[in-house]
Design a protein around this motif. Structure first.
Motif, PDB file in Angstrom:
ATOM      1  N   HIS A 137       0.824  -1.200   0.000  1.00 45.93           N
ATOM      2  CA  HIS A 137       0.000   0.000   0.000  1.00 45.93           C
ATOM      3  C   HIS A 137       0.861   1.255   0.000  1.00 45.93           C
ATOM      4  O   HIS A 137       0.614   2.206  -0.769  1.00 45.93           O
ATOM      5  CB  HIS A 137      -0.924  -0.022   1.232  1.00 45.93           C
ATOM      6  CG  HIS A 137      -1.852   1.156   1.304  1.00 45.93           C
ATOM      7  ND1 HIS A 137      -1.828   2.052   2.340  1.00 45.93           N
ATOM      8  CD2 HIS A 137      -2.823   1.581   0.448  1.00 45.93           C
ATOM      9  CE1 HIS A 137      -2.742   2.984   2.136  1.00 45.93           C
ATOM     10  NE2 HIS A 137      -3.367   2.723   1.004  1.00 45.93           N
ATOM     11  N   LYS A 138       1.898   1.289   0.836  1.00 45.78           N
ATOM     12  CA  LYS A 138       2.774   2.455   0.903  1.00 45.78           C
ATOM     13  C   LYS A 138       3.462   2.716  -0.433  1.00 45.78           C
ATOM     14  O   LYS A 138       3.576   3.865  -0.880  1.00 45.78           O
ATOM     15  CB  LYS A 138       3.844   2.256   1.993  1.00 45.78           C
ATOM     16  CG  LYS A 138       3.339   2.470   3.393  1.00 45.78           C
ATOM     17  CD  LYS A 138       4.448   2.789   4.382  1.00 45.78           C
ATOM     18  CE  LYS A 138       5.640   1.886   4.287  1.00 45.78           C
ATOM     19  NZ  LYS A 138       6.641   2.162   5.342  1.00 45.78           N
ATOM     20  N   MET A 139       3.928   1.646  -1.085  1.00 46.46           N
ATOM     21  CA  MET A 139       4.641   1.829  -2.340  1.00 46.46           C
ATOM     22  C   MET A 139       3.693   2.276  -3.455  1.00 46.46           C
ATOM     23  O   MET A 139       4.068   3.056  -4.323  1.00 46.46           O
ATOM     24  CB  MET A 139       5.387   0.552  -2.723  1.00 46.46           C
ATOM     25  CG  MET A 139       6.392   0.788  -3.833  1.00 46.46           C
ATOM     26  SD  MET A 139       7.559  -0.581  -4.067  1.00 46.46           S
ATOM     27  CE  MET A 139       8.618  -0.362  -2.645  1.00 46.46           C
ATOM     28  N   ARG A 140       2.467   1.766  -3.424  1.00 46.27           N
ATOM     29  CA  ARG A 140       1.491   2.203  -4.428  1.00 46.27           C
ATOM     30  C   ARG A 140       1.126   3.686  -4.242  1.00 46.27           C
ATOM     31  O   ARG A 140       0.936   4.416  -5.214  1.00 46.27           O
ATOM     32  CB  ARG A 140       0.242   1.334  -4.341  1.00 46.27           C
ATOM     33  CG  ARG A 140       0.475  -0.131  -4.674  1.00 46.27           C
ATOM     34  CD  ARG A 140       0.663  -0.359  -6.148  1.00 46.27           C
ATOM     35  NE  ARG A 140      -0.594  -0.228  -6.862  1.00 46.27           N
ATOM     36  CZ  ARG A 140      -0.745  -0.448  -8.161  1.00 46.27           C
ATOM     37  NH1 ARG A 140       0.300  -0.793  -8.890  1.00 46.27           N
ATOM     38  NH2 ARG A 140      -1.921  -0.310  -8.749  1.00 46.27           N
ATOM     39  N   LEU A 141       1.052   4.141  -3.000  1.00 47.60           N
ATOM     40  CA  LEU A 141       0.831   5.565  -2.745  1.00 47.60           C
ATOM     41  C   LEU A 141       1.988   6.392  -3.290  1.00 47.60           C
ATOM     42  O   LEU A 141       1.799   7.487  -3.841  1.00 47.60           O
ATOM     43  CB  LEU A 141       0.662   5.826  -1.246  1.00 47.60           C
ATOM     44  CG  LEU A 141      -0.607   5.291  -0.573  1.00 47.60           C
ATOM     45  CD1 LEU A 141      -0.594   5.629   0.915  1.00 47.60           C
ATOM     46  CD2 LEU A 141      -1.853   5.856  -1.237  1.00 47.60           C
ATOM     47  N   HIS A 142       3.195   5.857  -3.152  1.00 46.58           N
ATOM     48  CA  HIS A 142       4.389   6.526  -3.679  1.00 46.58           C
ATOM     49  C   HIS A 142       4.302   6.646  -5.206  1.00 46.58           C
ATOM     50  O   HIS A 142       4.614   7.708  -5.773  1.00 46.58           O
ATOM     51  CB  HIS A 142       5.631   5.728  -3.265  1.00 46.58           C
ATOM     52  CG  HIS A 142       6.897   6.186  -3.905  1.00 46.58           C
ATOM     53  ND1 HIS A 142       7.403   7.464  -3.751  1.00 46.58           N
ATOM     54  CD2 HIS A 142       7.783   5.525  -4.716  1.00 46.58           C
ATOM     55  CE1 HIS A 142       8.531   7.581  -4.430  1.00 46.58           C
ATOM     56  NE2 HIS A 142       8.777   6.417  -5.016  1.00 46.58           N
ATOM     57  N   ILE A 143       3.858   5.590  -5.871  1.00 46.88           N
ATOM     58  CA  ILE A 143       3.706   5.627  -7.336  1.00 46.88           C
ATOM     59  C   ILE A 143       2.671   6.683  -7.717  1.00 46.88           C
ATOM     60  O   ILE A 143       2.867   7.459  -8.670  1.00 46.88           O
ATOM     61  CB  ILE A 143       3.284   4.245  -7.879  1.00 46.88           C
ATOM     62  CG1 ILE A 143       4.387   3.216  -7.639  1.00 46.88           C
ATOM     63  CG2 ILE A 143       2.963   4.323  -9.376  1.00 46.88           C
ATOM     64  CD1 ILE A 143       3.978   1.776  -7.954  1.00 46.88           C
ATOM     65  N   SER A 144       1.560   6.714  -6.990  1.00 46.27           N
ATOM     66  CA  SER A 144       0.528   7.711  -7.254  1.00 46.27           C
ATOM     67  C   SER A 144       1.092   9.127  -7.137  1.00 46.27           C
ATOM     68  O   SER A 144       0.814   9.993  -7.977  1.00 46.27           O
ATOM     69  CB  SER A 144      -0.633   7.527  -6.273  1.00 46.27           C
ATOM     70  OG  SER A 144      -1.614   8.533  -6.443  1.00 46.27           O
ATOM     71  N   ASP A 145       1.904   9.357  -6.100  1.00 48.40           N
ATOM     72  CA  ASP A 145       2.508  10.684  -5.915  1.00 48.40           C
ATOM     73  C   ASP A 145       3.466  11.024  -7.052  1.00 48.40           C
ATOM     74  O   ASP A 145       3.564  12.183  -7.472  1.00 48.40           O
ATOM     75  CB  ASP A 145       3.257  10.737  -4.576  1.00 48.40           C
ATOM     76  CG  ASP A 145       2.313  10.753  -3.386  1.00 48.40           C
ATOM     77  OD1 ASP A 145       1.122  11.089  -3.577  1.00 48.40           O
ATOM     78  OD2 ASP A 145       2.764  10.417  -2.271  1.00 48.40           O
ATOM     79  N   LEU A 146       4.184  10.024  -7.559  1.00 50.48           N
ATOM     80  CA  LEU A 146       5.106  10.265  -8.679  1.00 50.48           C
ATOM     81  C   LEU A 146       4.335  10.702  -9.930  1.00 50.48           C
ATOM     82  O   LEU A 146       4.765  11.602 -10.661  1.00 50.48           O
ATOM     83  CB  LEU A 146       5.924   9.002  -8.972  1.00 50.48           C
ATOM     84  CG  LEU A 146       6.985   8.626  -7.933  1.00 50.48           C
ATOM     85  CD1 LEU A 146       7.566   7.244  -8.229  1.00 50.48           C
ATOM     86  CD2 LEU A 146       8.106   9.673  -7.886  1.00 50.48           C
TER      87      LEU A 146
END
Length: 427
Positions: free
Chosen positions: A386-395
């Motif tokens: 979940h944390k990494m997917r949020l990071h992708i969204s922010d990118l």
């Protein structure tokens, strides 16, 4: 080959005696039952009395007794080796006893499974534990059943299959209460393991509650290692909730106990957590100093396998300090010390994404983050996924691609909801 107990039972039946008649004035009927079941070994004097009552010469049992005593001695030797953590030396003894049908099969299987878990032969260990689960139910051995479920959960946790680990630990916990197994320590251990799974899934309130429950079960215990493990878990749960003061207090308790027990490796791991915490608080130079000390200590102990996580955390600190060349070197070392498709490899992918993002190489950052999130998803490490997917969204937001950013969030939410619904995990 007939065991001593089988030989006595056969002769008793031939003479038409009940267990009570054979036991009269010698021992209790229950003792004869245990002897015939090969659960206890009669003394030499008692064996002479049994032979006399059954009207056979002592030689009738002596050869069997010699072999039986040899088997008992072999199993005791294997147990001693297990206590000394010489698992590889215990394995051939246990395998030989099982092959020759000598001794209690259930006990032998449990001991062999213990050895194989410690030797990381997890596939065979799983097969043995599944056999113990079936046999213990038939034998109505509640404690062995709980033990096997508990160990099977441990195997899946070691294989980073959090949902199956949780499944077996929950079964062990429920069966322990249902069967009325009065073992506070075993209950505390299973509770701690359940807390670890909730912690890994990112449900920190639930994991905190379970860790505290386990602590309550252990309040009169002298098992300091288990207490320290709970403190370590409580620290991680509070860290996950960004309650850094509480995390630091629990970790300080853990490191004090681990040092007193001479568990150097665990005390270094807690020290590493302190370093990570200092970085989260913006104290990057102090964090870097602590983490580099941990690298030195791990290498002094020959614990090279522990270095992947430490180097990845060092790389993160160096990225925050703007020292990207050094961060790249640290990240390369982190990759060198981890296995592909492992949680540590996924973590390294996350740091690689952070490094690319700091260099404004966003396409490469997204690719690295996708690789890492895919591994976390495969390993069912939902919180990290979940944390990494949020990071992708922010990118994607940084690139101005709000459509892709929204799609990532929707896909992630859908997967997580489906995951918990499919696993039957109610939170």
């Amino acid at each position: 080959m007939e065991s001593l107990g089988q030989k006595i039972r056969q002769r008793r039946l031939e003479r038409g005696l009940t267990q009570s008649q054979l036991a009269e004035s010698l021992v209790s009927a229950s003792a004869i039952s245990q002897i015939e079941g090969d659960k206890i070994n009669p003394s030499y004097k008692l064996l002479c009395q049994i032979a006399e009552r059954l009207e056979v010469p002592l030689d009738y049992f002596l050869s069997e007794t010699g072999e039986y005593l040899e088997q008992v001695t072999s199993h005791k030797l294997a147990k001693t080796l297990i206590m000394a953590k010489e698992y590889a030396n215990a394995v051939p003894i246990l395998e030989n006893l099982l092959t020759s049908n000598a001794g209690e099969e259930l006990d032998l299987l449990m001991d062999l499974a213990t050895c194989l878990i410690h030797l990381d032969v997890l596939t065979t260990a799983k097969e043995l534990l599944e056999k113990v689960i079936t046999m213990s139910l038939k034998a109505d051995d509640h404690r062995a059943h709980v033990w096997a479920l508990h160990r099977l959960g441990l195997v899946f946790f070691e294989q980073q299959n959090t949902s199956l680990a949780m499944h077996y630990w929950q079964r062990a916990y429920d069966y322990l209460l249902e069967a009325g197994v009065s073992d506070q320590f075993l209950r505390a251990e299973i509770t701690t393991n359940l807390a670890l799974t909730y912690n890994r899934l990112g449900y920190y309130d639930r994991s905190t509650h379970l860790f505290l429950n386990s602590q309550d079960l252990l309040k009169n215990s002298s098992n300091l290692y288990h207490l320290a493990t709970n403190y370590l878990g409580l620290g991680r749960s509070h860290y996950g909730k960004k309650q850094y003061k509480e995390a630091q207090e629990y970790w300080q308790e853990a490191i004090t106990i681990f040092k007193s027990l001479d568990h150097i490796q665990y005390s270094i791991q807690v020290k590493e957590n302190f370093g990570i915490l200092r970085g989260e608080l913006g104290e990057n130079e102090e964090a870097l100093e602590i983490l580099l000390e941990c690298v030195k200590h791990y290498r002094e102990l020959g614990l090279e396998q522990q270095l992947s996580n430490t180097f990845a955390e060092i790389a993160k600190v160096l990225i925050r300090l703007g020292r990207t060349d050094e961060a790249s070197d640290a990240l390369n070392q982190a990759f060198e010390h981890c296995e592909p498709d492992s949680m540590y490899y996924a973590q390294c992918c996350n740091v690689r994404s952070l490094l690319y993002a700091s260099l404004h190489q966003y396409a490469e950052a997204i690719e690295a983050a996708r690789e890492g999130s895919g591994i976390f998803r495969k390993l069912e490490m939902i919180h990290e996924y979940h944390k990494m997917r949020l990071h992708i969204s922010d990118l994607f937001k940084t690139l101005g691609d709000y459509k892709s950013s929204t799609e990532i969030l929707e896909e992630t939410q859908h997967f997580i909801q489906h995951f918990f619904r499919e696993k039957g995990i109610l939170l």
